[in-house]
Design a protein around this motif. Structure first.
Motif, mmCIF file in Angstrom:
data_model
loop_
_atom_site.group_PDB
_atom_site.id
_atom_site.type_symbol
_atom_site.label_atom_id
_atom_site.label_comp_id
_atom_site.label_asym_id
_atom_site.label_seq_id
_atom_site.Cartn_x
_atom_site.Cartn_y
_atom_site.Cartn_z
ATOM 1 N N PRO A 10 -54.050 20.776 58.491
ATOM 2 C CA PRO A 10 -54.690 21.175 59.748
ATOM 3 C C PRO A 10 -55.087 19.976 60.598
ATOM 4 O O PRO A 10 -55.315 18.883 60.097
ATOM 5 C CB PRO A 10 -55.930 21.940 59.279
ATOM 6 N N ASN A 11 -55.175 20.221 61.913
ATOM 7 C CA ASN A 11 -55.673 19.185 62.825
ATOM 8 C C ASN A 11 -57.202 19.203 62.804
ATOM 9 O O ASN A 11 -57.808 19.891 61.973
ATOM 10 C CB ASN A 11 -55.106 19.380 64.238
ATOM 11 N N ASP A 12 -57.829 18.470 63.690
ATOM 12 C CA ASP A 12 -59.292 18.379 63.727
ATOM 13 C C ASP A 12 -59.959 19.721 64.024
ATOM 14 O O ASP A 12 -61.123 19.927 63.687
ATOM 15 C CB ASP A 12 -59.736 17.356 64.773
ATOM 16 N N GLU A 13 -59.224 20.643 64.652
ATOM 17 C CA GLU A 13 -59.769 21.961 65.001
ATOM 18 C C GLU A 13 -59.474 23.003 63.923
ATOM 19 O O GLU A 13 -59.785 24.178 64.085
ATOM 20 C CB GLU A 13 -59.177 22.420 66.331
ATOM 21 N N GLY A 14 -58.830 22.589 62.831
ATOM 22 C CA GLY A 14 -58.491 23.508 61.751
ATOM 23 C C GLY A 14 -57.230 24.314 61.995
ATOM 24 O O GLY A 14 -56.958 25.275 61.294
ATOM 25 N N LYS A 15 -56.434 23.912 62.993
ATOM 26 C CA LYS A 15 -55.178 24.596 63.323
ATOM 27 C C LYS A 15 -53.995 23.837 62.743
ATOM 28 O O LYS A 15 -54.038 22.621 62.574
ATOM 29 C CB LYS A 15 -55.009 24.697 64.847
ATOM 30 N N TYR A 16 -52.930 24.563 62.448
ATOM 31 C CA TYR A 16 -51.704 23.987 61.927
ATOM 32 C C TYR A 16 -50.691 23.954 63.063
ATOM 33 O O TYR A 16 -50.257 24.997 63.536
ATOM 34 C CB TYR A 16 -51.197 24.817 60.748
ATOM 35 N N ILE A 26 -45.167 14.488 65.284
ATOM 36 C CA ILE A 26 -44.753 15.305 64.148
ATOM 37 C C ILE A 26 -45.192 14.645 62.839
ATOM 38 O O ILE A 26 -45.110 13.426 62.689
ATOM 39 C CB ILE A 26 -43.230 15.550 64.173
ATOM 40 N N PRO A 27 -45.708 15.442 61.902
ATOM 41 C CA PRO A 27 -46.142 14.874 60.610
ATOM 42 C C PRO A 27 -44.953 14.367 59.791
ATOM 43 O O PRO A 27 -43.795 14.711 60.062
ATOM 44 C CB PRO A 27 -46.801 16.060 59.902
ATOM 45 N N PRO A 53 -51.595 32.189 59.886
ATOM 46 C CA PRO A 53 -52.278 32.763 61.053
ATOM 47 C C PRO A 53 -53.040 31.740 61.905
ATOM 48 O O PRO A 53 -53.383 32.014 63.042
ATOM 49 C CB PRO A 53 -53.250 33.773 60.452
ATOM 50 N N LYS A 54 -53.268 30.553 61.361
ATOM 51 C CA LYS A 54 -53.986 29.509 62.101
ATOM 52 C C LYS A 54 -53.035 28.540 62.792
ATOM 53 O O LYS A 54 -53.395 27.423 63.108
ATOM 54 C CB LYS A 54 -54.931 28.751 61.164
ATOM 55 N N LYS A 59 -49.782 20.257 71.831
ATOM 56 C CA LYS A 59 -49.974 20.057 73.266
ATOM 57 C C LYS A 59 -49.011 19.017 73.830
ATOM 58 O O LYS A 59 -48.728 18.996 75.014
ATOM 59 C CB LYS A 59 -51.422 19.674 73.545
ATOM 60 N N GLN A 60 -48.478 18.164 72.972
ATOM 61 C CA GLN A 60 -47.566 17.106 73.398
ATOM 62 C C GLN A 60 -46.137 17.626 73.628
ATOM 63 O O GLN A 60 -45.547 17.379 74.660
ATOM 64 C CB GLN A 60 -47.535 16.005 72.327
#
Length: 74
Positions: A10-16, A26-27, A53-54, A59-60
């Motif tokens: 997840p990112n800092d907001e808990g989203k994948y 890209i990871p 679901p997350k 955004k890039q």
């Protein structure tokens, strides 16, 4: 078509995040899952939500909007 991947972490907001293959954010290959070929991030999101679901779009690389253009021949 472009190739899309879903981050395993997840990112800092808990989203994948969903990324295009050419995205600079890209990871690493071990930290992502292949989603498949899609026209845009919105289409990739449909599959990603089934897997996680997350899921959210990057955004890039997925922030582009598609607008069809039609020409009338006279």
């Amino acid at each position: 078509m472009k190739f899309f991947y879903l981050s395993s972490n997840p990112n800092d907001e808990g989203k994948y995040e969903i990324h295009e293959r050419e995205c600079e954010l890209i990871p690493d290959i071990l930290d992502r899952e292949y989603l498949g070929p899609f026209n845009n991030g919105k289409e990739a999101m449909r599959k990603a939500v089934d897997l996680n679901p997350k899921a959210s779009t990057c955004k890039q690389c997925c922030n582009t909007t598609f607008q069809a253009v039609f020409f009338k021949n006279n």
